[in-house]
Design an enzyme around this catalytic site. Structure first.
Site, PDB file in Angstrom:
ATOM      1  N   TRP A 145       0.853  -1.184   0.000  1.00 51.83           N
ATOM      2  CA  TRP A 145       0.000   0.000   0.000  1.00 51.83           C
ATOM      3  C   TRP A 145       0.892   1.239   0.000  1.00 51.83           C
ATOM      4  O   TRP A 145       1.873   1.308   0.743  1.00 51.83           O
ATOM      5  CB  TRP A 145      -0.890  -0.038   1.243  1.00 51.83           C
ATOM      6  CG  TRP A 145      -1.810   1.125   1.418  1.00 51.83           C
ATOM      7  CD1 TRP A 145      -2.629   1.679   0.479  1.00 51.83           C
ATOM      8  CD2 TRP A 145      -2.014   1.874   2.623  1.00 51.83           C
ATOM      9  NE1 TRP A 145      -3.340   2.723   1.035  1.00 51.83           N
ATOM     10  CE2 TRP A 145      -2.984   2.869   2.346  1.00 51.83           C
ATOM     11  CE3 TRP A 145      -1.480   1.795   3.910  1.00 51.83           C
ATOM     12  CZ2 TRP A 145      -3.416   3.770   3.300  1.00 51.83           C
ATOM     13  CZ3 TRP A 145      -1.921   2.689   4.868  1.00 51.83           C
ATOM     14  CH2 TRP A 145      -2.880   3.668   4.563  1.00 51.83           C
ATOM     15  N   ASP A 226      -0.874  -5.752   9.370  1.00 48.52           N
ATOM     16  CA  ASP A 226      -1.880  -4.771   8.962  1.00 48.52           C
ATOM     17  C   ASP A 226      -3.116  -5.555   8.507  1.00 48.52           C
ATOM     18  O   ASP A 226      -3.060  -6.301   7.529  1.00 48.52           O
ATOM     19  CB  ASP A 226      -1.325  -3.915   7.815  1.00 48.52           C
ATOM     20  CG  ASP A 226      -2.255  -2.763   7.456  1.00 48.52           C
ATOM     21  OD1 ASP A 226      -3.365  -2.677   8.018  1.00 48.52           O
ATOM     22  OD2 ASP A 226      -1.878  -1.947   6.591  1.00 48.52           O
ATOM     23  N   LYS A 261     -13.809  -0.700   6.169  1.00 44.01           N
ATOM     24  CA  LYS A 261     -14.417  -1.471   5.095  1.00 44.01           C
ATOM     25  C   LYS A 261     -15.489  -2.423   5.602  1.00 44.01           C
ATOM     26  O   LYS A 261     -16.591  -2.476   5.067  1.00 44.01           O
ATOM     27  CB  LYS A 261     -13.341  -2.279   4.351  1.00 44.01           C
ATOM     28  CG  LYS A 261     -12.556  -1.510   3.303  1.00 44.01           C
ATOM     29  CD  LYS A 261     -11.504  -0.625   3.903  1.00 44.01           C
ATOM     30  CE  LYS A 261     -10.640   0.037   2.833  1.00 44.01           C
ATOM     31  NZ  LYS A 261      -9.652   0.957   3.416  1.00 44.01           N
TER      32      LYS A 261
END
Length: 412
Positions: A145, A226, A261
């Site tokens: 990311w 993560d 999310k």
């Protein structure tokens, strides 16, 4: 009277590669545009969903009409316990014995930043004992990311890169990854994606995780997992396997998780940082230090998102409703993956896209080149990151055929 220029030598900062793309998408006036760039889940109608579980929790909170006073620096104990149970499991020994320090953070990004700042503090405290003069080091996957590197660099880390994605075979370069781990100095932080690897969508298998964990332990490396998409790959428990395997192995595991999310609570910025320690006493000391880091950053966390998540996770009916909705989101993403691959096959593109079916989560490393991504945007209004990462959660039965047409066209 004019104001004297105070920033005459300040350069214009480059735009964020993802959020900047979203700004360009918003400015596009074409009706049939599609945003395949930003990492948000949209429903069959192309809208950001408001989950029924969230609506019911919100109604209950509104009726209670509780005052909005300051939260404790680490967030509420109810929230912390709910996070630990979800992430580490109901039967977790480390959770039940009080070995985990958990704090509420400003989303998963906040968990990474607080974790980075705290690790730097720990690293500095070790220097007088081991003579370390180097900067703290963190290793991130290639690719990763985009914000991972920036977060740790701004916290003063030296950022290393470990091989991850084998583009030729659309799989994990596990041997290259392990060789890199073997080369790192003890005490190096290793940032790993617990599930739904962003940006590739290619996850590690159970056997590969075991090999990685054994290497982490032997080399005295510290995993920072993560986990922004727990429940978007296989299930809540399956997606947390890496976290639980690390904790069970007796490694000082760090976990940053997010509810953006999976609860569709992007704007509430709700996440957590958890650190597995050797004892309850050590967890208390760790928590005290993390609280100091938070206090000097934003003092204490906001109330609303944590109250929603806490109520849903601790109320059996709401928890069951949320898990049902989460399953529906996960299955819709899987359906869109398969539908896109089938649509491209029907258009007889030269490339075989079956690898997209094997990927997990919201994203796919599609293999599209920067030039092809640019052509998709300019000719069709389909916005994707120039690395070729596309968000499968942005597809639906209304736009999938058009997107497949666009991809087939740029592949000609």
């Amino acid at each position: 009277m004019t104001t004297a220029a105070f920033f005459p030598h300040l350069e214009l900062a480059p735009g964020d590669p993802i959020l900047g793309l979203n700004e360009a998408f918003q400015a596009d006036t074409r009706e049939q545009k599609v945003n395949l760039g930003i990492g948000v889940y949209t429903d069959e109608n192309g809208r950001l969903p408001i989950l029924k579980a969230v609506q019911e929790a919100e109604q209950a909170l509104a009726q209670a009409a509780r005052p909005r006073g300051y939260l404790p620096i680490q967030g509420t104990s109810v929230y912390g316990q709910a996070v630990q149970t979800l992430v580490f499991g109901e039967a977790s020994h480390t959770r039940q014995s009080g070995h985990i320090a958990t704090v509420q953070t400003l989303g998963g990004t906040g968990a990474l930043k607080i974790g980075a700042d705290f690790f730097k503090r720990v690293f500095a405290s070790m220097a007088p004992h081991n003579g370390a003069a180097r900067r703290p080091q963190v290793a991130i996957s290639t690719p990763s990311w985009e914000n991972h590197r920036a977060i740790f660099e701004t916290s003063g880390f030296e950022v290393l890169d470990y091989p991850y994605y084998d583009a030729a075979n659309h799989c994990v370069d596990i041997e290259g990854l392990l060789r890199a781990l073997e080369s790192y100095a003890p005490g190096t932080l290793v940032l790993l994606h617990a599930c739904c690897h962003n940006p590739t969508g290619v996850d590690l298998s159970h056997e590969q995780w075991i090999r990685i964990i054994n290497t982490l332990k032997a080399r005295q490396l510290i995993p920072f997992l993560d986990m922004a998409y727990q429940g978007f790959s296989q299930s809540l428990d399956d997606d947390a396997q890496a976290v639980r395997l690390c904790a069970e192995a007796g490694i000082p595991t760090w976990v940053g998780n997010s509810f953006s999310k999976t609860f569709s609570l992007y704007g509430e910025r709700i996440g957590a940082l958890s650190i597995v320690t050797a004892s309850a006493e050590e967890a208390t000391r760790v928590l005290s230090q993390i609280k100091q880091v938070i206090r000097t950053n934003y003092s204490n966390p906001p109330t609303h998102g944590a109250a929603l998540v806490s109520r849903i996770l601790t109320t059996p009916d709401l928890r069951a409703l949320w898990e049902q909705e989460l399953t529906e989101m996960r299955e819709r993403i899987h359906t869109m993956r398969h539908a896109l691959v089938d649509a491209l096959a029907q258009r007889k593109v030269a490339q075989n896209f079956d690898f997209v079916k094997r990927q997990c989560g919201m994203f796919s490393y599609s293999g599209l080149s920067p030039a092809q991504v640019d052509q998709l945007r300019e000719a069709f209004g389909f916005y994707a990151v120039r690395t070729g990462r596309i968000c499968l959660a942005a597809l639906n039965t209304r736009n999938l055929e058009r997107v497949a047409d666009g991809i087939a066209h740029v592949l000609m």
